[in-house]
Design an enzyme around this catalytic site. Structure first.
Site, PDB file in Angstrom:
ATOM      1  N   ALA A 261       0.751  -1.143   0.125  1.00 59.35           N
ATOM      2  CA  ALA A 261       0.058  -0.071   0.024  1.00 59.35           C
ATOM      3  C   ALA A 261       0.893   1.240   0.011  1.00 59.35           C
ATOM      4  O   ALA A 261       1.717   1.228   0.607  1.00 59.35           O
ATOM      5  CB  ALA A 261      -0.942   0.141   1.320  1.00 59.35           C
ATOM      6  N   ASP A 262       0.192   2.197  -0.392  1.00 56.99           N
ATOM      7  CA  ASP A 262       1.020   3.644  -0.366  1.00 56.99           C
ATOM      8  C   ASP A 262      -0.128   4.585  -0.314  1.00 56.99           C
ATOM      9  O   ASP A 262      -1.240   4.610  -0.897  1.00 56.99           O
ATOM     10  CB  ASP A 262       1.730   3.786  -1.603  1.00 56.99           C
ATOM     11  N   THR A 263       0.024   5.759   0.478  1.00 54.79           N
ATOM     12  CA  THR A 263      -0.845   6.735   0.836  1.00 54.79           C
ATOM     13  C   THR A 263      -0.058   8.066   0.537  1.00 54.79           C
ATOM     14  O   THR A 263       1.025   8.172   1.312  1.00 54.79           O
ATOM     15  CB  THR A 263      -1.399   6.642   2.203  1.00 54.79           C
TER      16      THR A 263
END
Length: 189
Positions: A69-71
């Site tokens: 995941a990346d935010t």
């Protein structure tokens, strides 16, 4: 078995909320936006690279499913990563003050035979923050290691005048989208 390609305590805590068993795999993926790369493409690419790096590390583990995941915080077309120091954190908060920005969160799931992704866009309107409020927040240290130099699950929650989208996505893992993605991989969430 499911593996989270992250050492983020926030992502681990969020994934635990879904009630799934998982292990973690430590990956080192450079988070560098290519010139001209649209913010959404950048976030998706980094999430995919994290999942891929995790799957590569687990190549000898039968049945491994890896979640990456990346935010990122995005103001207009500018991606605000993690602040390098207190001065940069204060600058980011000044720029976010009184404005509306987006938080983009990509989740990528892969195993030996397939990969799928989910994407969340959350729009946040920040209150106008005066110098004293910004300085107090920066002094708290809560900004460290956070995209956009704030943690919505902490003191900065009081900065948010309006939110449209995924609260957990702003924290780093959109739970609705992640749950749906894991179900497609046969992992009940």
């Amino acid at each position: 078995m499911l593996y989270l390609a992250s050492q983020s305590p926030r992502r681990r805590a969020l994934l635990e909320r879904l009630g799934v068993r998982f292990g973690t795999v430590d990956v080192d993926v450079p988070e560098i936006r290519a010139p001209g790369e649209p913010p959404a493409d950048y976030v998706r690419r980094v999430a995919r690279e994290k999942a891929g790096a995790g799957l590569l590390k687990l190549s000898g583990v039968a049945g491994a499913v890896v979640l990456g995941a990346d935010t990122e915080v995005v103001l207009r077309d500018e991606v605000f990563g993690k602040a390098a120091d207190a001065a940069q954190a204060a600058l980011m908060l000044h720029r976010l003050s009184g404005s509306t920005h987006r938080v983009l969160s990509a989740v990528w799931c892969m195993d030996a035979g397939r990969e799928e992704q989910a994407f969340s866009i959350t729009e946040l309107e920040f209150a106008t923050l005066d110098e004293a409020r910004i300085n107090a927040y920066v002094a708290s240290g809560e900004w460290q290691g956070k995209a956009g130099a704030y943690a919505i699950q902490g003191y900065a929650e009081a900065f948010v005048a309006r939110l449209s989208g995924s609260y957990s996505g702003v924290m780093g893992l959109p739970l609705y989208e992640t749950s749906q993605l894991l179900r497609r991989f046969g992992i009940a969430a």
